[in-house]
Design an enzyme around this catalytic site. Sequence first.
Site, PDB file in Angstrom:
ATOM      1  CB  CYS A   5      -0.905  -0.020   1.230  1.00 27.37           C
ATOM      2  SG  CYS A   5      -1.786   1.518   1.496  1.00 27.37           S
ATOM      3  CG  HIS A  47      -4.264  -0.944   4.904  1.00 26.63           C
ATOM      4  ND1 HIS A  47      -3.775  -0.267   3.802  1.00 26.63           N
ATOM      5  CD2 HIS A  47      -5.121  -1.875   4.422  1.00 26.63           C
ATOM      6  CE1 HIS A  47      -4.299  -0.779   2.710  1.00 26.63           C
ATOM      7  NE2 HIS A  47      -5.116  -1.768   3.053  1.00 26.63           N
ATOM      8  CG  ASN A  88     -12.936   9.877  -5.041  1.00 25.00           C
ATOM      9  OD1 ASN A  88     -14.019  10.432  -5.175  1.00 25.00           O
ATOM     10  ND2 ASN A  88     -11.791  10.455  -5.338  1.00 25.00           N
ATOM     11  N   GLY A  94     -13.690   6.564  -8.834  1.00 24.93           N
ATOM     12  CA  GLY A  94     -12.325   6.988  -9.103  1.00 24.93           C
ATOM     13  C   GLY A  94     -11.333   6.707  -7.998  1.00 24.93           C
ATOM     14  CG  HIS A  99      -4.349   3.565   3.516  1.00 27.68           C
ATOM     15  ND1 HIS A  99      -3.303   2.963   4.190  1.00 27.68           N
ATOM     16  CD2 HIS A  99      -4.810   4.527   4.346  1.00 27.68           C
ATOM     17  CE1 HIS A  99      -3.148   3.522   5.379  1.00 27.68           C
ATOM     18  NE2 HIS A  99      -4.055   4.488   5.492  1.00 27.68           N
ATOM     19  CG  HIS A 101      -7.272   8.863   0.241  1.00 29.63           C
ATOM     20  ND1 HIS A 101      -7.227   7.528  -0.113  1.00 29.63           N
ATOM     21  CD2 HIS A 101      -7.628   9.533  -0.872  1.00 29.63           C
ATOM     22  CE1 HIS A 101      -7.530   7.393  -1.376  1.00 29.63           C
ATOM     23  NE2 HIS A 101      -7.786   8.598  -1.877  1.00 29.63           N
ATOM     24  CG  HIS A 103      -9.597  13.515  -2.228  1.00 31.10           C
ATOM     25  ND1 HIS A 103      -8.520  13.630  -3.086  1.00 31.10           N
ATOM     26  CD2 HIS A 103      -9.985  12.221  -2.295  1.00 31.10           C
ATOM     27  CE1 HIS A 103      -8.293  12.450  -3.666  1.00 31.10           C
ATOM     28  NE2 HIS A 103      -9.166  11.572  -3.205  1.00 31.10           N
TER      29      HIS A 103
END
Length: 115
Positions: A5, A47, A88, A94, A99, A101, A103
């Site tokens: 990852c 993770h 996403n 997309g 892992h 996250h 945005h």
Amino acid sequence: MNADCLFCKIIAGIIPVKPLYDDAELIAIQDINPQAPLHVLIIPKIHIASLNDLVPEHDALVGSMFRRAADLARPRGYDVRGYRTVFNTGAEAGQSVFHIHLHLLAGRSLAWPPG
Ligand code: 5GP
Ligand code: ZN
């Protein structure tokens, strides 16, 4: 840590970054391919592949991710101008790094609905 990852490698220090924010549970870094003047990724240190893998024990962590987004936006004036926070999930949305996250995007007018 998941050895395959990308974000686990960043968190482990194998890939060096200059974090905007770093604590025991989260790291915030600039996106390598920014889609807005401010494009930050808020990444938990554990993770979790996608939102599909969340369990109730992650609730506080996910709350911290959103609160961190607000705390990064505020000193830059985006609490007033506006900002967008996005997870996403999966191929059609997309997601490219599996892992989770968050945005944080700001600094330009963001269209709705998103493309
Ligand atoms: P996703 O497409 O999974 O929602 O978002 C993954 C994000 O990670 C993309 O916006 C992409 O530009 C960013 N990214 C991919 N590789 C790297 C990297 O090595 N460093 C940083 N800082 N961002 C990356
Ligand atoms: Zn990972």
